[in-house]
Write a protein that holds these residues in place. Sequence first.
Motif, PDB file in Angstrom:
ATOM      1  N   VAL A  91       3.978   5.593  -5.706  1.00 45.49           N
ATOM      2  CA  VAL A  91       3.880   5.567  -7.173  1.00 45.49           C
ATOM      3  C   VAL A  91       2.834   6.568  -7.655  1.00 45.49           C
ATOM      4  O   VAL A  91       3.077   7.337  -8.599  1.00 45.49           O
ATOM      5  N   VAL A  92       1.675   6.583  -7.015  1.00 50.17           N
ATOM      6  CA  VAL A  92       0.634   7.549  -7.388  1.00 50.17           C
ATOM      7  C   VAL A  92       1.147   8.966  -7.195  1.00 50.17           C
ATOM      8  O   VAL A  92       0.990   9.827  -8.071  1.00 50.17           O
ATOM      9  N   PHE A  93       1.765   9.219  -6.048  1.00 51.51           N
ATOM     10  CA  PHE A  93       2.352  10.537  -5.790  1.00 51.51           C
ATOM     11  C   PHE A  93       3.340  10.918  -6.892  1.00 51.51           C
ATOM     12  O   PHE A  93       3.266  12.015  -7.458  1.00 51.51           O
ATOM     13  N   ALA A  94       4.261  10.018  -7.214  1.00 47.91           N
ATOM     14  CA  ALA A  94       5.300  10.314  -8.203  1.00 47.91           C
ATOM     15  C   ALA A  94       4.699  10.578  -9.579  1.00 47.91           C
ATOM     16  O   ALA A  94       5.107  11.525 -10.272  1.00 47.91           O
TER      17      ALA A  94
ATOM     18  N   ILE B  39      -6.780   3.165   0.801  1.00 48.35           N
ATOM     19  CA  ILE B  39      -7.824   2.296   0.238  1.00 48.35           C
ATOM     20  C   ILE B  39      -7.255   0.908  -0.065  1.00 48.35           C
ATOM     21  O   ILE B  39      -7.841  -0.113   0.309  1.00 48.35           O
ATOM     22  N   VAL B  40      -6.110   0.879  -0.719  1.00 45.81           N
ATOM     23  CA  VAL B  40      -5.459  -0.403  -1.027  1.00 45.81           C
ATOM     24  C   VAL B  40      -5.131  -1.144   0.265  1.00 45.81           C
ATOM     25  O   VAL B  40      -5.363  -2.356   0.379  1.00 45.81           O
TER      26      VAL B  40
ATOM     27  N   ALA C  81       0.834  -1.209   0.000  1.00 40.67           N
ATOM     28  CA  ALA C  81       0.000   0.000   0.000  1.00 40.67           C
ATOM     29  C   ALA C  81       0.867   1.257   0.000  1.00 40.67           C
ATOM     30  O   ALA C  81       0.560   2.237  -0.686  1.00 40.67           O
ATOM     31  N   THR C  82       1.966   1.222   0.735  1.00 35.03           N
ATOM     32  CA  THR C  82       2.887   2.363   0.762  1.00 35.03           C
ATOM     33  C   THR C  82       3.532   2.571  -0.601  1.00 35.03           C
ATOM     34  O   THR C  82       3.653   3.719  -1.068  1.00 35.03           O
TER      35      THR C  82
ATOM     36  N   ILE D  98      -3.515  12.597  -2.621  1.00 32.68           N
ATOM     37  CA  ILE D  98      -4.198  11.600  -3.452  1.00 32.68           C
ATOM     38  C   ILE D  98      -3.488  10.248  -3.339  1.00 32.68           C
ATOM     39  O   ILE D  98      -4.127   9.204  -3.238  1.00 32.68           O
ATOM     40  N   GLY D  99      -2.159  10.283  -3.308  1.00 34.38           N
ATOM     41  CA  GLY D  99      -1.398   9.051  -3.124  1.00 34.38           C
ATOM     42  C   GLY D  99      -1.704   8.389  -1.790  1.00 34.38           C
ATOM     43  O   GLY D  99      -1.877   7.169  -1.711  1.00 34.38           O
TER      44      GLY D  99
END
Length: 123
Positions: A21-24, A46-47, A15-16, A39-40
């Motif tokens: 990855v979303v942040f990047a 959620i994950v 999850a981390t 958002i990340g």
Amino acid sequence: MAFLFVRFLISGGLATIIHWVVFALLAHIGIVAVLASTIGAITGAIVNYYLQFYVTFKSQQKHIKTLPTYLIAVGFSFFLNGLIFMGLEKILPNELMVVQILTSMVVTVINFILYKKVVFHDR
């Protein structure tokens, strides 16, 4: 119990990684950093919920019961993280990485206990 803790760490680690990855990706396409991180973090949370629910604790509860408790636990952990970090920073002001590592270790153990005893505990 040791294997349960390992599953907890692996699920949380995945999850981390998704959070990062979303942040990047969002930061790379020009989203403001704090929004990209938020958002990340939400995506990671959620994950993490689903991984902890299905993989780690294999809960049989309904999401209507576990999800609100999980959200409260996440909020508590967020607050606790800040509190512990501030306290340790006063003790070790020039060792921020050490402070963050120690803070993360303490919060991780507390999260495991909260998830096991309160959030995903099948009654």
